[in-house]
Design an enzyme around this catalytic site. Structure first.
Site, PDB file in Angstrom:
ATOM      1  N   HIS A   1       0.820  -1.227   0.000  1.00 41.99           N
ATOM      2  CA  HIS A   1       0.000   0.000   0.000  1.00 41.99           C
ATOM      3  C   HIS A   1       0.846   1.267   0.000  1.00 41.99           C
ATOM      4  CE1 HIS A   1      -3.716  -2.202   0.459  1.00 41.99           C
ATOM      5  NE2 HIS A   1      -3.332  -2.770   1.590  1.00 41.99           N
TER       6      HIS A   1
ATOM      7  N   ASP B   1      -2.497 -10.451  -2.579  1.00 41.72           N
ATOM      8  CA  ASP B   1      -3.104 -10.011  -1.314  1.00 41.72           C
ATOM      9  C   ASP B   1      -4.588  -9.708  -1.564  1.00 41.72           C
ATOM     10  OD1 ASP B   1      -2.035  -8.608   1.525  1.00 41.72           O
ATOM     11  OD2 ASP B   1      -3.852  -7.660   0.717  1.00 41.72           O
TER      12      ASP B   1
ATOM     13  N   HIS C   1      -6.242  -7.254  -0.586  1.00 43.14           N
ATOM     14  CA  HIS C   1      -6.441  -5.829  -0.864  1.00 43.14           C
ATOM     15  C   HIS C   1      -5.637  -5.409  -2.092  1.00 43.14           C
ATOM     16  CE1 HIS C   1      -6.838  -6.355   3.592  1.00 43.14           C
ATOM     17  NE2 HIS C   1      -7.911  -5.606   3.404  1.00 43.14           N
TER      18      HIS C   1
ATOM     19  N   ASP D   1      -4.337 -12.948   3.258  1.00 43.30           N
ATOM     20  CA  ASP D   1      -5.618 -12.513   3.831  1.00 43.30           C
ATOM     21  C   ASP D   1      -6.815 -12.878   2.963  1.00 43.30           C
ATOM     22  OD1 ASP D   1      -4.522 -10.641   2.096  1.00 43.30           O
ATOM     23  OD2 ASP D   1      -4.655  -8.960   3.489  1.00 43.30           O
TER      24      ASP D   1
HETATM   25  C1  SP5 Z   1      -1.185  -5.182   3.897  1.00 40.84           C
HETATM   26  C2  SP5 Z   1      -2.651  -5.200   4.155  1.00 40.84           C
HETATM   27  O1  SP5 Z   1      -3.284  -6.249   4.061  1.00 40.84           O
HETATM   28  N1  SP5 Z   1      -3.226  -4.054   4.573  1.00 40.84           N
HETATM   29  C3  SP5 Z   1      -4.621  -3.997   4.831  1.00 40.84           C
HETATM   30  C4  SP5 Z   1      -5.036  -2.733   5.493  1.00 40.84           C
HETATM   31  C5  SP5 Z   1      -6.499  -2.750   5.821  1.00 40.84           C
HETATM   32  N2  SP5 Z   1      -6.849  -1.730   6.746  1.00 40.84           N
HETATM   33  C6  SP5 Z   1      -8.252  -1.453   6.888  1.00 40.84           C
HETATM   34  C7  SP5 Z   1      -8.913  -2.596   7.566  1.00 40.84           C
HETATM   35  C8  SP5 Z   1     -10.361  -2.314   7.860  1.00 40.84           C
HETATM   36  C9  SP5 Z   1     -10.937  -3.532   8.484  1.00 40.84           C
HETATM   37  N3  SP5 Z   1     -12.291  -3.346   8.820  1.00 40.84           N
HETATM   38  C10 SP5 Z   1     -13.001  -4.548   9.142  1.00 40.84           C
HETATM   39  C11 SP5 Z   1     -12.681  -5.042  10.521  1.00 40.84           C
HETATM   40  C12 SP5 Z   1     -13.548  -6.198  10.895  1.00 40.84           C
HETATM   41  N4  SP5 Z   1     -14.379  -5.847  11.991  1.00 40.84           N
HETATM   42 ZN    ZN Z   2      -4.221  -7.212   2.543  1.00 39.42          ZN
END
Ligand code: SP5
Ligand code: ZN
Length: 345
Positions: free
Chosen positions: A161, A197, A199, A286
């Site tokens: 990211h 990944d 994301h 993930d």
């Molecule tokens: C490297 C990587 O995988 N970064 C991911 C960053 C995600 N950050 C935001 C996560 C928001 C999660 N919200 C849901 C939580 C469940 N309750």
């Molecule tokens: Zn991720």
């Protein structure tokens, strides 16, 4: 396959992140790396080596000078000039109608200027850990340059990211780009970064969007439904000389292995057409069905098949760890990708 890991990477120990509108326990924690390290040792993937020091010129090939100055001086300013001992989060971003051409002088303005989310705490040892993570990526790349056909850089904090002058998404230095630049600096002509990944790898895409020497392919949750929300759509194909060298394969929430495997086939065909000298896998785990923050449905056995599909490209391959959060199966899933790769290689 050699494994590269530095214990200095464990020094970044975020406490809380902003998530679901509230402070929650941080998920990008040292335990992730410990789970993965013990599983890959247990599975006898290869010997574990500490990285050498990071080559400074690689950092400036990936990140802007202003960004590197900000990160390398941040904690000193935050703690000694302002007396703040708690970890830092940004508060206000230059979105629509604001100016982005003026870098603020004050530290809170700069935190916002150089970030894109409030889920990525900066602490006293964050930058040191990020530098060690980047060194881990570089040392993996050096193994491919030395003729190894694969290596695993157990990087943490992750990197995909992080853009040239922006941190976020738990990422500070783009480790996959550090590895790509190390390979190019050692004579490679063409590199593919395949990001699996959950994301979208917005930072890696931003770094290579205008370039044709690094092909970027990302399989991820549709940004209309998932973080990082504002990049990762299928119509982002690269620009200028980079047009045609960026491929996004967004998938819907709930995706299981059959549809992920189809996207992998599309990706591997594009890689074979590009014919890179080396392949870098941004290895996020993930996509797992029990990942605490994600909504794909890959099962533990599917990660073996993922590794096998990567091996079918038949190109020297560096695995760079990205996301995948602390659940018991995390280590097995990582070992499964590497085992699946080695069996088919
Ligand atoms: C490297 C990587 O995988 N970064 C991911 C960053 C995600 N950050 C935001 C996560 C928001 C999660 N919200 C849901 C939580 C469940 N309750
Ligand atoms: Zn991720």
């Amino acid at each position: 396959m050699d494994i590269v890991f530095s214990p200095d990477q464990l020094k970044h120990q975020p406490g809380q992140e902003l998530s679901d509108g509230a402070f929650m326990p941080a998920v990008e924690i040292p335990r992730r790396a410990e789970i993965i390290l013990s599983a890959v040792q247990e599975a006898q993937i290869g010997e574990v080596f500490a990285p050498g020091p990071l080559s400074e010129p690689l950092l400036t090939r990936v990140h802007s000078a202003a960004y590197l100055t900000f990160q390398s001086t941040f904690w000193q300013r935050w703690s000694q000039e302002l007396g703040r001992e708690h970890e830092a989060l940004p508060l206000c971003w230059p979105v629509r109608h604001f100016r982005r051409d003026q870098q603020p002088k004050d530290i809170d303005g700069q935190l916002s200027y150089f970030s894109f989310d409030a889920g990525t705490p900066l602490g006293p040892h964050t930058w040191q850990a990020a530098l060690s993570s980047a060194a881990t990526a570089e040392s993996g790349a050096k193994r491919l340059t030395a003729g190894h056909t694969s290596a695993f850089s157990l990087c943490r904090p992750p990197g995909h990211h992080a853009a040239p002058d922006i941190y976020g998404g738990y990422c500070f230095i783009n480790n996959a780009a550090i590895a790509a630049e190390a390979l190019l600096a050692s004579g490679a002509q063409r590199i593919t970064i395949l990001d699996v990944d959950y994301h979208h790898g917005n930072g890696t895409q931003a770094i290579y969007y205008g370039r044709q020497d690094v092909q970027f392919i990302s399989i991820h949750a549709d940004p209309a439904e998932e973080f990082p929300h504002f990049l990762g759509y299928g119509d982002e194909i690269g620009e200028g000389a980079g047009e045609g060298y960026n491929l996004n394969l967004p998938l819907q929430l709930g995706t299981a292995w059959p549809d992920f495997a189809d996207a992998m086939s599309t990706a591997t065909q594009a890689i074979k057409r590009f014919a890179p000298d080396s392949l870098i896998i941004s290895l996020g785990l993930d996509s797992f069905e029990k990942d605490p923050i994600s909504k794909f449905k890959l099962k533990t056995a599917d990660f073996v098949a993922l590794g096998a599909k990567i091996a079918a490209v038949k190109t020297p391959t560096l695995f760079v760890l990205e996301g995948g959060y602390a659940v018991d199966d995390l280590g097995t899933n990582c070992a499964n990708v590497l085992t699946g790769f080695l069996q088919e290689h």
